[in-house]
Design a protein around this motif. Sequence first.
Motif, PDB file in Angstrom:
ATOM      1  N   THR A 118      -3.573   1.528   4.520  1.00 58.32           N
ATOM      2  CA  THR A 118      -2.333   1.891   5.233  1.00 58.32           C
ATOM      3  C   THR A 118      -1.072   1.568   4.436  1.00 58.32           C
ATOM      4  O   THR A 118      -0.058   2.239   4.593  1.00 58.32           O
ATOM      5  N   ARG A 119      -1.173   0.549   3.550  1.00 56.47           N
ATOM      6  CA  ARG A 119       0.028   0.212   2.777  1.00 56.47           C
ATOM      7  C   ARG A 119       0.350   1.298   1.749  1.00 56.47           C
ATOM      8  O   ARG A 119       1.416   1.309   1.168  1.00 56.47           O
ATOM      9  N   GLN A 151     -19.705   2.032   6.382  1.00 58.90           N
ATOM     10  CA  GLN A 151     -19.023   1.220   7.393  1.00 58.90           C
ATOM     11  C   GLN A 151     -18.452   2.201   8.420  1.00 58.90           C
ATOM     12  O   GLN A 151     -17.481   2.909   8.132  1.00 58.90           O
ATOM     13  N   ALA A 176     -17.323  -5.556   5.981  1.00 59.87           N
ATOM     14  CA  ALA A 176     -17.761  -4.624   4.930  1.00 59.87           C
ATOM     15  C   ALA A 176     -18.746  -5.332   3.991  1.00 59.87           C
ATOM     16  O   ALA A 176     -19.792  -4.783   3.640  1.00 59.87           O
ATOM     17  N   ALA A 221     -13.970   0.925   1.929  1.00 58.18           N
ATOM     18  CA  ALA A 221     -13.886   1.700   3.169  1.00 58.18           C
ATOM     19  C   ALA A 221     -12.603   1.430   3.950  1.00 58.18           C
ATOM     20  O   ALA A 221     -12.421   1.967   5.040  1.00 58.18           O
TER      21      ALA A 221
HETATM   22  P1  UTP Z   1      -7.493  -4.504   2.212  1.00 55.42           P
HETATM   23  O1  UTP Z   1      -7.300  -5.821   2.852  1.00 55.42           O
HETATM   24  O2  UTP Z   1      -6.625  -4.135   1.065  1.00 55.42           O
HETATM   25  O3  UTP Z   1      -7.450  -3.370   3.340  1.00 55.42           O
HETATM   26  O4  UTP Z   1      -9.026  -4.466   1.769  1.00 55.42           O
HETATM   27  P2  UTP Z   1      -7.225  -1.799   3.216  1.00 55.42           P
HETATM   28  O5  UTP Z   1      -7.626  -1.215   4.509  1.00 55.42           O
HETATM   29  O6  UTP Z   1      -7.906  -1.245   2.007  1.00 55.42           O
HETATM   30  O7  UTP Z   1      -5.671  -1.634   2.952  1.00 55.42           O
HETATM   31  P3  UTP Z   1      -4.408  -1.799   3.942  1.00 55.42           P
HETATM   32  O8  UTP Z   1      -4.256  -3.278   4.174  1.00 55.42           O
HETATM   33  O9  UTP Z   1      -4.685  -1.014   5.167  1.00 55.42           O
HETATM   34  O10 UTP Z   1      -3.293  -1.222   3.152  1.00 55.42           O
HETATM   35  C1  UTP Z   1      -9.570  -5.070   0.620  1.00 55.42           C
HETATM   36  C2  UTP Z   1     -10.796  -4.289   0.195  1.00 55.42           C
HETATM   37  O11 UTP Z   1     -11.779  -4.251   1.244  1.00 55.42           O
HETATM   38  C3  UTP Z   1     -12.083  -2.937   1.648  1.00 55.42           C
HETATM   39  C4  UTP Z   1     -10.887  -2.121   1.181  1.00 55.42           C
HETATM   40  O12 UTP Z   1     -11.245  -0.785   0.950  1.00 55.42           O
HETATM   41  C5  UTP Z   1     -10.448  -2.838  -0.083  1.00 55.42           C
HETATM   42  O13 UTP Z   1     -11.196  -2.436  -1.223  1.00 55.42           O
HETATM   43  N1  UTP Z   1     -12.291  -2.917   3.133  1.00 55.42           N
HETATM   44  C6  UTP Z   1     -11.386  -3.516   3.955  1.00 55.42           C
HETATM   45  C7  UTP Z   1     -13.392  -2.274   3.663  1.00 55.42           C
HETATM   46  O14 UTP Z   1     -14.239  -1.726   2.907  1.00 55.42           O
HETATM   47  N2  UTP Z   1     -13.561  -2.264   5.013  1.00 55.42           N
HETATM   48  C8  UTP Z   1     -12.677  -2.854   5.861  1.00 55.42           C
HETATM   49  O15 UTP Z   1     -12.903  -2.827   7.105  1.00 55.42           O
HETATM   50  C9  UTP Z   1     -11.567  -3.505   5.312  1.00 55.42           C
END
Ligand code: UTP
Length: 637
Positions: free
Chosen positions: A363-364, A456, A465, A359
Amino acid sequence: MEERAINLFVPGRLCIMGEHSDWAGRYRNINNKLNKGYAIVTGIEEGIYATATISDKVIVENVESGDSFECEMDYDKLKEIAEEGGYWSYIAGVAACIKEQYNVGGVKIAINKVTIPEKKGLSSSAAICVLVARAFNQLYNLHLNVIGEMNLAYLGEITTPSRCGKLDQACAFGKKPVLLTFDGDRIDVKNIKVSKPLYFVFADLMSKKDTVKILADLNRSFPFAENEIDEKVQEALGVDNDEIVHKCIEYIESGDVEKVGEMMLKAQQNFDEKVAPACPEELTSPALHKVLNDEYIVSNSFGRKGVGSQGDGSVQVLAKNKESQDAILKYFKDVLGMDAYTLTIEETKPIKKAIIPVAGNGTRMFPITKCIKKAFLPVIDDDGIIKPVILSLAEEISDAGIEEICLVIDEGDKEDYDKLFKGKLSSEVAAKLSPELLEYEAKIQKIGKKIKYVYQTEKLGFGHAVSLCEEFAGGEPVLLALGDQLYKSDINESCTEQFLKNFAETNQLSVSVCEIPEGDVSRYGILSGKLENSKDYFYVDKMVEKPDVALAAEEYYTKCGDEKKYFAVFGEYILTKEVFDLLRDNIENNRKEGGEFELTSVLDQVREKNGMVAFIPKGKFFDVGNVKAYKRTFVEK
Ligand code: UTP
């Protein structure tokens, strides 16, 4: 060296089988015709909680009682205190051995809570010795593994007038049964798989025993037998113990609890026949035998035997089931007026459920994530089929035997996931697909049946999450896979299969890791410990998020022979119930880190208390969370 505080927990221990064989096995140094010693030992729930920092002296404070101890980090002074005996002597004994062997500074230890009862055959003294050894090990990076800590704790304890075997220090392993092998000065440890729960009750016989005399008398039969009594003692603690302990493990692993009980009875009978005559004053033990033959206890249990050095100290009973365990506990307390405790050793269950959080905002990976979720980015698998990331991952997890997969998603994305995993093909598309792709579509539908969702609604972080899946996990260990990481195995078994197999052996909070070059440490979560030759897992001593190279080179490397290695999180975890308990607690109390609820700090807390295993799968991991890594994934996966 950087000033930092570490939290420590060391549990008490219970020897289920094989007492006395630890020191007996040690005599193989002198007489190699003797048998090796074997013992089944488990840590218990109760233990000692403490916080430790570096100091120039050895300072220990008991926060609850207000008692304290202080001594310079001076070998002669510490040794003198150790030889005097009493509670502080254990601390001084271990510190003296550390000074002698490592010549480091002191430590300041605040003992915050002690839940382990003292002098009840649970090795509270060994627990404090292990705690001191662990504090020095972690604060001064001595790079000792658990056995190294046990050895130091043992050397410390025998500097005091207290007498213990090496077995006592096995509290260092945490709450799970292990087989310890004692061969001269060498100790080996092997995990035991538990197929059915074992419901123990142990009780203080409220009588008296003289451990020093028992040990002195029995040691007289070693290293060379001089008469028939000696021969019998050597036989009982050697060849007989070997057979009984190994049979007992066979029954624990096959789930035949009744037979485990029979082995306890056999061990006791053998002890009475062959060992007790070497010290009849202490080992005739009338109080113990009264309990062993008590009709009520007999009818509710499969097995009964003495504990520790035996004699009229404590008794352990293997109840028939949970109800009998409760009944026996009540009987000990209410009818016999004895202090009693329960210990349940849970079975090692195969993992059937997995969680994949997807979820995040991604952003990267902007701006592609404006229109495509990271989970739907394409990858080409070994089978030559182009798939969304989430399908490749769910497929590996499903193929590894997982029966239910819970995706943490944004509610608005449900339709897209349904379309992928549960949507039916139009007849027009179906007619055009090759037989191979049609077969693959059938596989997707099969995986789809395992998929569940939790939503979420607020992006409160990775830990948040995960915590949303607490109900799904239902108190059982579950596999957690990052939604933006994929794996490629170097062998026939997938990385997930290898990981699950390792858990079946260790039955502990686990994380998969991979070796990375020193120069890359600042990009990853790093875990360190001591890796034995030929092993593919290690116990984690420390974990840290993205350390700089200099700090990692000093503190966060894993020692492997003479080499320094660095291990980063590979992307899969096996979470235990305690992780969900702490996550819930953080959320209820709004304890965020960097604005989010994090998982790493919670894992570290569970590691401190129950230990954590880092497993090194034979394979590579591929990231799709940032552009550079995704490019490599697309080309090399
Ligand atoms: P990341 O730390 O890579 O975050 O999450 P993100 O939002 O996917 O990516 P950036 O940093 O913005 O680029 C690791 C895993 O946890 C999930 C993400 O989807 C990913 O599989 N996650 C993260 C959630 O499900 N919920 C959240 O609030 C944060």
